[in-house]
Design a protein around this motif. Structure first.
Motif, mmCIF file in Angstrom:
data_model
loop_
_atom_site.group_PDB
_atom_site.id
_atom_site.type_symbol
_atom_site.label_atom_id
_atom_site.label_comp_id
_atom_site.label_asym_id
_atom_site.label_seq_id
_atom_site.Cartn_x
_atom_site.Cartn_y
_atom_site.Cartn_z
ATOM 1 N N ILE A 1 5.478 19.070 6.209
ATOM 2 C CA ILE A 1 5.539 17.856 5.915
ATOM 3 C C ILE A 1 3.930 17.718 6.005
ATOM 4 C CG2 ILE A 1 5.860 15.730 5.943
ATOM 5 C CD1 ILE A 1 7.772 16.945 8.337
ATOM 6 N N ARG A 2 3.603 17.066 4.488
ATOM 7 C CA ARG A 2 2.003 16.478 4.609
ATOM 8 C C ARG A 2 2.153 15.326 3.622
ATOM 9 N NH1 ARG A 2 -2.488 21.023 2.497
ATOM 10 N NH2 ARG A 2 -2.123 22.290 4.486
ATOM 11 N N ILE A 3 1.628 13.912 4.586
ATOM 12 C CA ILE A 3 1.306 12.511 4.134
ATOM 13 C C ILE A 3 0.456 12.214 3.839
ATOM 14 C CG2 ILE A 3 1.964 10.645 4.719
ATOM 15 C CD1 ILE A 3 4.201 11.727 7.245
ATOM 16 N N TYR A 4 -0.120 11.448 2.666
ATOM 17 C CA TYR A 4 -1.103 11.472 2.883
ATOM 18 C C TYR A 4 -1.540 10.071 1.794
ATOM 19 C CZ TYR A 4 -0.927 16.185 0.423
ATOM 20 O OH TYR A 4 -1.687 17.552 0.620
ATOM 21 N N PRO A 5 -2.621 9.448 2.443
ATOM 22 C CA PRO A 5 -2.759 7.567 2.532
ATOM 23 C C PRO A 5 -3.448 7.612 0.623
ATOM 24 C CG PRO A 5 -4.889 9.485 3.541
ATOM 25 C CD PRO A 5 -3.666 10.091 3.541
ATOM 26 N N LYS A 6 -3.492 6.494 0.159
ATOM 27 C CA LYS A 6 -3.272 6.173 -1.012
ATOM 28 C C LYS A 6 -4.994 5.644 -1.108
ATOM 29 C CE LYS A 6 -1.392 7.765 -4.193
ATOM 30 N NZ LYS A 6 -1.243 8.305 -5.717
ATOM 31 N N ASP A 7 -5.219 5.513 -2.721
ATOM 32 C CA ASP A 7 -6.220 3.982 -2.796
ATOM 33 C C ASP A 7 -7.040 3.578 -1.497
ATOM 34 O OD1 ASP A 7 -4.877 4.813 -4.961
ATOM 35 O OD2 ASP A 7 -3.373 3.338 -4.835
ATOM 36 N N GLY A 8 -7.620 4.119 -1.104
ATOM 37 C CA GLY A 8 -8.679 3.844 0.263
ATOM 38 C C GLY A 8 -7.626 3.679 1.194
ATOM 39 N N TYR A 9 -6.268 2.995 1.450
ATOM 40 C CA TYR A 9 -6.117 2.128 2.552
ATOM 41 C C TYR A 9 -5.015 3.612 3.547
ATOM 42 C CZ TYR A 9 -1.246 1.044 4.589
ATOM 43 O OH TYR A 9 -0.592 0.454 6.079
ATOM 44 N N VAL A 10 -5.454 3.386 5.093
ATOM 45 C CA VAL A 10 -4.501 3.936 5.978
ATOM 46 C C VAL A 10 -4.320 3.435 6.537
ATOM 47 C CG1 VAL A 10 -5.513 5.207 7.944
ATOM 48 C CG2 VAL A 10 -7.271 5.406 5.175
ATOM 49 N N PRO A 11 -2.908 3.693 6.465
ATOM 50 C CA PRO A 11 -1.466 3.032 8.164
ATOM 51 C C PRO A 11 -1.937 3.011 8.805
ATOM 52 C CG PRO A 11 -0.672 4.846 6.671
ATOM 53 C CD PRO A 11 -1.316 5.054 5.624
ATOM 54 N N ASP A 12 -1.524 1.915 10.273
ATOM 55 C CA ASP A 12 -1.998 2.883 11.578
ATOM 56 C C ASP A 12 -0.315 3.049 11.972
ATOM 57 O OD1 ASP A 12 0.335 0.997 12.096
ATOM 58 O OD2 ASP A 12 -0.230 -0.692 12.366
ATOM 59 N N ASN B 1 0.833 -0.687 0.024
ATOM 60 C CA ASN B 1 -0.333 -0.191 -0.439
ATOM 61 C C ASN B 1 0.601 1.444 0.156
ATOM 62 O OD1 ASN B 1 -3.065 -1.180 0.807
ATOM 63 N ND2 ASN B 1 -2.101 -1.793 1.905
ATOM 64 N N ARG B 2 0.515 2.373 -0.755
ATOM 65 C CA ARG B 2 1.194 3.463 -0.842
ATOM 66 C C ARG B 2 0.590 4.680 -0.404
ATOM 67 N NH1 ARG B 2 0.798 4.949 -6.135
ATOM 68 N NH2 ARG B 2 -1.767 4.477 -6.367
ATOM 69 N N LEU B 3 0.968 5.528 0.152
ATOM 70 C CA LEU B 3 1.894 7.063 0.988
ATOM 71 C C LEU B 3 2.344 7.721 0.089
ATOM 72 C CD1 LEU B 3 1.821 5.972 4.874
ATOM 73 C CD2 LEU B 3 -0.226 6.861 3.186
ATOM 74 N N ARG B 4 1.583 9.271 0.177
ATOM 75 C CA ARG B 4 2.538 10.355 -0.969
ATOM 76 C C ARG B 4 2.488 10.765 0.526
ATOM 77 N NH1 ARG B 4 0.182 15.782 -3.596
ATOM 78 N NH2 ARG B 4 2.059 16.305 -4.196
ATOM 79 N N VAL B 5 4.360 11.695 0.555
ATOM 80 C CA VAL B 5 4.766 12.271 1.475
ATOM 81 C C VAL B 5 5.945 13.595 0.224
ATOM 82 C CG1 VAL B 5 7.518 12.412 2.830
ATOM 83 C CG2 VAL B 5 6.316 10.353 2.424
ATOM 84 N N LEU B 6 4.750 14.501 0.943
ATOM 85 C CA LEU B 6 5.399 15.769 0.597
ATOM 86 C C LEU B 6 5.808 16.607 1.652
ATOM 87 C CD1 LEU B 6 4.560 17.901 -2.044
ATOM 88 C CD2 LEU B 6 2.860 18.502 -0.788
ATOM 89 N N VAL B 7 7.816 17.486 1.519
ATOM 90 C CA VAL B 7 8.094 18.415 2.119
ATOM 91 C C VAL B 7 7.903 19.155 1.048
ATOM 92 C CG1 VAL B 7 10.314 18.507 3.506
ATOM 93 C CG2 VAL B 7 9.276 16.248 3.792
ATOM 94 N N PHE B 8 7.634 20.482 1.467
ATOM 95 C CA PHE B 8 7.517 21.476 1.184
ATOM 96 C C PHE B 8 8.831 22.689 1.620
ATOM 97 C CE2 PHE B 8 2.747 20.661 1.449
ATOM 98 C CZ PHE B 8 2.475 21.297 0.310
ATOM 99 N N ARG B 9 9.182 23.993 0.546
ATOM 100 C CA ARG B 9 10.167 24.320 0.848
ATOM 101 C C ARG B 9 9.798 24.830 2.571
ATOM 102 N NH1 ARG B 9 12.729 24.475 -2.880
ATOM 103 N NH2 ARG B 9 11.796 24.172 -5.714
ATOM 104 N N GLY B 10 10.907 24.371 3.125
ATOM 105 C CA GLY B 10 9.922 24.960 4.671
ATOM 106 C C GLY B 10 10.603 24.286 5.821
ATOM 107 N N ASP B 11 9.377 24.231 6.723
ATOM 108 C CA ASP B 11 8.982 22.912 7.548
ATOM 109 C C ASP B 11 8.358 22.267 7.216
ATOM 110 O OD1 ASP B 11 8.217 25.020 8.272
ATOM 111 O OD2 ASP B 11 8.560 25.298 10.147
#
Length: 142
Positions: free
Chosen positions: A99-110, A87-97
């Motif tokens: 961080i957003r982590i998105y669940p993908k395809d209906g999956y939500v990790p523990d 199962n996948r997650l999207r990791v987005l670190v914006f310039r600066g400080d």
């Protein structure tokens, strides 16, 4: 990360933020959008993409389709997946400080899996993290 908060505690708080919301699309079809959790670096991050990818692999996570800009400007946009269940997650670190982590395809990790990911982020960006919830208008949860 404050002295009294561990990555496990931060992950448990952040995991509560994940969700999927349904809305009606332009042509009447139902669409789903993932709601990310948001964190913030507590120190100035120093991106070291190779160390981040190595730390992911130590925690049974694999980087996919990563798009770091450079190792001199903190920015990362990529997907990771678990080697256990793919199962996948999207990791987005914006310039600066930020961080957003998105669940993908209906999956939500523990929270345990999120804590492993957060450890890899702290290694790869050489900075601790804290949960920084996204302010959302119209949420009835509070």
């Amino acid at each position: 990360m404050s002295d009294h908060e561990t990555l496990d505690e931060i992950a448990a708080q952040a995991a509560e933020e994940w969700d999927y919301r349904a809305f009606d699309g332009e042509f009447g079809q139902e669409q789903h959008v993932s709601i990310p959790c948001q964190l913030r670096f507590t120190d100035e991050p120093e991106q070291q993409t190779e160390k981040f990818h190595t730390a992911l692999e130590v925690h049974d996570l694999t980087p996919l389709d990563a798009r770091p800009v450079s190792d001199t400007e903190p920015f990362y946009d990529g997907e990771i997946c678990s080697t256990d269940h793919y199962n996948r997650l999207r990791v987005l670190v914006f310039r600066g400080d930020l961080i957003r982590i998105y669940p993908k395809d209906g999956y939500v990790p523990d929270p345990e899996e999120l804590a492993r990911l957060l450890h890899a982020i702290t290694v790869g960006f050489r900075a601790d993290v804290e949960h920084d919830p996204i302010e959302r208008d119209g949420d009835d949860d509070e």
